[in-house]
Design a protein around this motif. Structure first.
Motif, mmCIF file in Angstrom:
data_model
loop_
_atom_site.group_PDB
_atom_site.id
_atom_site.type_symbol
_atom_site.label_atom_id
_atom_site.label_comp_id
_atom_site.label_asym_id
_atom_site.label_seq_id
_atom_site.Cartn_x
_atom_site.Cartn_y
_atom_site.Cartn_z
ATOM 1 N N ILE A 156 3.423 -2.891 0.484
ATOM 2 C CA ILE A 156 3.538 -2.923 -0.977
ATOM 3 C C ILE A 156 2.849 -4.178 -1.514
ATOM 4 N N ASP A 157 2.403 -4.105 -2.776
ATOM 5 C CA ASP A 157 1.799 -5.293 -3.387
ATOM 6 C C ASP A 157 2.898 -6.133 -4.036
ATOM 7 N N GLU A 158 2.498 -7.189 -4.741
ATOM 8 C CA GLU A 158 3.486 -8.114 -5.328
ATOM 9 C C GLU A 158 4.371 -7.451 -6.367
ATOM 10 N N ASN A 159 3.927 -6.302 -6.902
ATOM 11 C CA ASN A 159 4.720 -5.573 -7.895
ATOM 12 C C ASN A 159 5.512 -4.420 -7.285
ATOM 13 N N GLY A 160 5.420 -4.277 -5.964
ATOM 14 C CA GLY A 160 6.154 -3.206 -5.297
ATOM 15 C C GLY A 160 5.449 -1.867 -5.335
ATOM 16 N N ASN A 161 4.178 -1.854 -5.665
ATOM 17 C CA ASN A 161 3.428 -0.599 -5.729
ATOM 18 C C ASN A 161 2.775 -0.288 -4.385
ATOM 19 N N TYR A 162 2.569 0.987 -4.109
ATOM 20 C CA TYR A 162 1.890 1.414 -2.890
ATOM 21 C C TYR A 162 1.340 2.820 -3.069
ATOM 22 N N GLY A 163 0.390 3.184 -2.207
ATOM 23 C CA GLY A 163 -0.192 4.518 -2.245
ATOM 24 C C GLY A 163 -0.294 5.086 -0.846
ATOM 25 N N PRO A 164 -0.864 6.280 -0.694
ATOM 26 C CA PRO A 164 -0.994 6.880 0.642
ATOM 27 C C PRO A 164 -1.747 5.985 1.612
ATOM 28 N N GLU A 165 -2.746 5.244 1.091
ATOM 29 C CA GLU A 165 -3.541 4.375 1.949
ATOM 30 C C GLU A 165 -2.733 3.198 2.495
#
Length: 356
Positions: free
Chosen positions: A267-276
């Motif tokens: 996850i990034d610093e904002n808690g976002n993520y994707g399939p990749e």
């Protein structure tokens, strides 16, 4: 006096027979769900629950603790409750730079094994899956190659019939895990609730199904939930009475069945993520069956790891698929696992696979 001694002896026996609890935690002290506890000879003892606890070591003196995301550890027991700390496997993914390229290429490695307490490993399958994610269309296309071995040809034939379903398990998903869980659980009153900093609980109207935990230091999000319960509750909420009755009847043949899902994303610093950002997953099914008048335990394990990912053009995608092909042999698979720091299976399990 004699009566007193008898009572004292009975108490001592009861104390001696007390179940030995095993707690498995990470280096931060958080419980590790779905850690497998086996003897060094690969005899099944149990799997930790959502809190990382196995209530009874069944008198074992020597155990191997393994988990898809942690380093395997062997531990000597002395009959007392024990807390075992596992180190995280060195499986960090390099960041990929966002570039003006239309596709994301993600290669995954997977392995599946079927373990029967009576016969040991009876089936093994491993291979590579080339995943292509189109961010605009939010669609994943994939192709899988594999090697498989079985003790009995009939097992290989039966599992071969399920090949497409197994391939789908090895593919990354375009939809986020939380969204899939909430969509499936809409009829069941599914909720995801903050219970502590970096920890959320997954509930439906029947109770707790799992947890979502974030590790800020490593930038990883972990999902752990009981898929078997989720599916059973879904059928009940949907009013699928006939299908539910058939499922329960099948489960009577495989008693104490649990099917657990565990997956990890960056996850990034904002808690976002994707399939990749998919890192790894494990689908672990445990059950008891009656054979020749005795109870035998079985385990079906499916593990998937991300090996490579990159933003690519259509031409680069073709080239990567061509370059990343591998001749499917057990020796090549072993070398591939070592090269990519994939946690090894317990030595006794690997030995059984080699002997198939």
């Amino acid at each position: 006096m004699k009566k007193y001694l008898l009572c004292l002896a009975a108490c001592l026996i009861a104390i001696g027979a007390k179940a030995q609890k095993i707690e498995v935690v990470d280096t931060d002290g958080n419980g590790i769900p779905y850690a497998s506890i086996l003897t060094p000879d690969a005899d099944y003892i149990g799997v930790t629950n959502l809190e990382g606890i196995l209530s009874d070591a069944k008198g074992a003196k020597d155990i191997t603790v393994s988990h898809v995301a942690f380093k395997t550890k062997r531990v000597k027991l002395d009959g007392k409750d024990v807390r075992i700390t596992l180190e995280e496997a060195d499986f960090s993914l390099e960041e990929i730079t966002v570039e003006p390229k239309p596709f994301i290429y993600v290669q995954t490695y997977y392995r599946l094994y079927i373990h029967n307490e009576e016969d040991g490993i009876i089936y093994y399958r491993a291979g590579l899956t080339d995943n292509c994610y189109d961010p605009k269309k939010k669609v994943v296309t994939a192709k899988t190659s594999h090697i498989s071995k079985a003790k009995m040809a009939i097992i290989k034939a039966i599992v071969g019939m399920l090949g497409s379903a197994l391939d789908e398990l090895s593919q990354i998903k375009a939809e986020k895990v939380e969204d899939r869980i909430l969509k499936k659980g809409k009829l069941m009153g599914m909720t995801i609730t903050d219970v502590a900093p970096g920890k959320k609980r997954i509930d439906d109207k029947w109770g707790t199904l799992g947890y979502i935990t974030d590790d800020k230091d490593s930038g990883l999000r972990r999902f752990s939930y009981d898929f078997h319960k989720l599916f059973m509750h879904y059928m009940e909420a949907k009013g699928m009475d006939k299908e539910l009755a058939k499922k329960k009847k099948r489960d009577e043949k495989k008693k104490n069945r649990t099917e657990t899902d565990y997956s990890v994303y960056q996850i990034d610093e904002n808690g976002n993520y994707g399939p990749e950002d998919f890192v790894m997953m494990e689908d672990l099914t445990n059950y008891d069956v009656e054979e020749d008048g005795k109870t035998v335990h079985g385990i079906n394990g499916m593990q998937v790891y991300t090996i490579e990912r990159a933003y690519v053009t259509k031409e680069e995608l073709k080239l990567r698929k061509k370059q990343n092909k591998m001749k499917m042999t057990l020796q090549n698979i072993k070398q591939f696992e070592q090269k990519h720091n994939i946690p090894p299976l317990p030595a006794s399990v690997q030995k059984a696979i080699d002997g198939l």
